[in-house]
Design a protein around this motif. Structure first.
Motif, PDB file in Angstrom:
ATOM      1  N   GLU A  42       0.810  -1.220   0.000  1.00  7.33           N
ATOM      2  CA  GLU A  42       0.000   0.000   0.000  1.00  7.33           C
ATOM      3  C   GLU A  42       0.847   1.275   0.000  1.00  7.33           C
ATOM      4  N   ASN A  43       2.027   1.249   0.625  1.00 11.26           N
ATOM      5  CA  ASN A  43       2.803   2.488   0.721  1.00 11.26           C
ATOM      6  C   ASN A  43       4.058   2.510  -0.160  1.00 11.26           C
ATOM      7  N   LEU A  44       4.338   1.443  -0.872  1.00  8.90           N
ATOM      8  CA  LEU A  44       5.593   1.342  -1.616  1.00  8.90           C
ATOM      9  C   LEU A  44       5.773   2.479  -2.625  1.00  8.90           C
ATOM     10  N   ASP A  45       4.757   2.790  -3.408  1.00  9.35           N
ATOM     11  CA  ASP A  45       4.890   3.851  -4.404  1.00  9.35           C
ATOM     12  C   ASP A  45       5.149   5.201  -3.743  1.00  9.35           C
ATOM     13  N   ARG A  46       4.460   5.487  -2.648  1.00  3.20           N
ATOM     14  CA  ARG A  46       4.658   6.760  -1.943  1.00  3.20           C
ATOM     15  C   ARG A  46       6.044   6.833  -1.317  1.00  3.20           C
ATOM     16  N   VAL A  47       6.530   5.726  -0.773  1.00  4.21           N
ATOM     17  CA  VAL A  47       7.872   5.709  -0.190  1.00  4.21           C
ATOM     18  C   VAL A  47       8.915   5.906  -1.283  1.00  4.21           C
ATOM     19  N   LYS A  48       8.725   5.279  -2.433  1.00  4.30           N
ATOM     20  CA  LYS A  48       9.654   5.483  -3.550  1.00  4.30           C
ATOM     21  C   LYS A  48       9.673   6.953  -3.974  1.00  4.30           C
ATOM     22  N   GLN A  49       8.516   7.601  -3.981  1.00  2.64           N
ATOM     23  CA  GLN A  49       8.460   9.026  -4.300  1.00  2.64           C
ATOM     24  C   GLN A  49       9.219   9.841  -3.255  1.00  2.64           C
ATOM     25  N   ALA A  50       9.092   9.470  -1.991  1.00  2.00           N
ATOM     26  CA  ALA A  50       9.801  10.164  -0.922  1.00  2.00           C
ATOM     27  C   ALA A  50      11.308   9.992  -1.067  1.00  2.00           C
ATOM     28  N   VAL A  51      11.746   8.791  -1.421  1.00  2.79           N
ATOM     29  CA  VAL A  51      13.165   8.542  -1.645  1.00  2.79           C
ATOM     30  C   VAL A  51      13.676   9.435  -2.780  1.00  2.79           C
ATOM     31  N   ALA A  52      12.934   9.498  -3.867  1.00  3.48           N
ATOM     32  CA  ALA A  52      13.346  10.293  -5.026  1.00  3.48           C
ATOM     33  C   ALA A  52      13.327  11.791  -4.726  1.00  3.48           C
ATOM     34  N   ALA A  53      12.432  12.235  -3.853  1.00  4.56           N
ATOM     35  CA  ALA A  53      12.285  13.663  -3.564  1.00  4.56           C
ATOM     36  C   ALA A  53      13.270  14.177  -2.519  1.00  4.56           C
ATOM     37  N   CYS A  54      13.895  13.294  -1.777  1.00  4.00           N
ATOM     38  CA  CYS A  54      14.790  13.728  -0.696  1.00  4.00           C
ATOM     39  C   CYS A  54      15.983  14.495  -1.277  1.00  4.00           C
ATOM     40  N   PRO A  55      16.123  15.787  -0.940  1.00  6.96           N
ATOM     41  CA  PRO A  55      17.194  16.583  -1.531  1.00  6.96           C
ATOM     42  C   PRO A  55      18.593  16.181  -1.079  1.00  6.96           C
ATOM     43  N   ARG A  56      18.714  15.514   0.037  1.00  6.10           N
ATOM     44  CA  ARG A  56      20.018  15.093   0.545  1.00  6.10           C
ATOM     45  C   ARG A  56      20.286  13.603   0.339  1.00  6.10           C
ATOM     46  N   ALA A  57      19.364  12.911  -0.330  1.00  2.84           N
ATOM     47  CA  ALA A  57      19.475  11.463  -0.549  1.00  2.84           C
ATOM     48  C   ALA A  57      19.690  10.726   0.768  1.00  2.84           C
ATOM     49  N   ALA A  58      18.968  11.163   1.790  1.00  2.00           N
ATOM     50  CA  ALA A  58      19.100  10.575   3.119  1.00  2.00           C
ATOM     51  C   ALA A  58      18.246   9.327   3.294  1.00  2.00           C
ATOM     52  N   ILE A  59      17.306   9.100   2.378  1.00  2.00           N
ATOM     53  CA  ILE A  59      16.404   7.950   2.473  1.00  2.00           C
ATOM     54  C   ILE A  59      16.733   6.983   1.347  1.00  2.00           C
ATOM     55  N   SER A  60      16.766   5.708   1.679  1.00  2.00           N
ATOM     56  CA  SER A  60      16.996   4.688   0.649  1.00  2.00           C
ATOM     57  C   SER A  60      16.165   3.459   0.966  1.00  2.00           C
ATOM     58  N   LEU A  61      16.059   2.598  -0.030  1.00  2.00           N
ATOM     59  CA  LEU A  61      15.364   1.319   0.118  1.00  2.00           C
ATOM     60  C   LEU A  61      16.366   0.208  -0.121  1.00  2.00           C
ATOM     61  N   GLU A  62      16.262  -0.843   0.686  1.00  4.24           N
ATOM     62  CA  GLU A  62      17.131  -2.009   0.544  1.00  4.24           C
ATOM     63  C   GLU A  62      16.284  -3.251   0.450  1.00  4.24           C
ATOM     64  N   GLY A  63      16.756  -4.179  -0.335  1.00  4.18           N
ATOM     65  CA  GLY A  63      16.063  -5.463  -0.450  1.00  4.18           C
ATOM     66  C   GLY A  63      15.267  -5.570  -1.725  1.00  4.18           C
ATOM     67  N   ASP A  64      14.631  -6.696  -1.883  1.00  5.05           N
ATOM     68  CA  ASP A  64      13.852  -6.994  -3.093  1.00  5.05           C
ATOM     69  C   ASP A  64      12.436  -6.477  -2.945  1.00  5.05           C
ATOM     70  N   GLU A  65      11.843  -6.172  -4.108  1.00  6.47           N
ATOM     71  CA  GLU A  65      10.435  -5.783  -4.103  1.00  6.47           C
ATOM     72  C   GLU A  65       9.572  -6.994  -4.022  1.00  6.47           C
TER      73      GLU A  65
END
Length: 65
Positions: A42-65
């Motif tokens: 339910e939140n994967l697309d929104r979290v991916k958008q948050a990762v892409a929008a972070c100006p300092r690249a402080a957020i990342s995702l690890e692991g398989d989808e």
């Protein structure tokens, strides 16, 4: 997928909160709080958008989808 935040890089500007408020929140001291370290279908697309929008690249995702 696991949500990782590098709090040393995070500026707490709130873009992630705007994209995924169920996952990210700025507390009363304007410090980022992460409500969960795992994505859900339910939140994967929104979290991916948050990762892409972070100006300092402080957020990342690890692991398989």
């Amino acid at each position: 997928m696991k949500i990782k935040v590098d709090f040393d890089l995070c500026e707490s500007n709130g873009l992630c909160e705007a994209m995924a408020p169920d996952v990210f929140e700025l507390d009363d001291d304007d410090l980022l709080q992460v409500h969960t370290d795992e994505t859900t279908p339910e939140n994967l697309d929104r979290v991916k958008q948050a990762v892409a929008a972070c100006p300092r690249a402080a957020i990342s995702l690890e692991g398989d989808e």
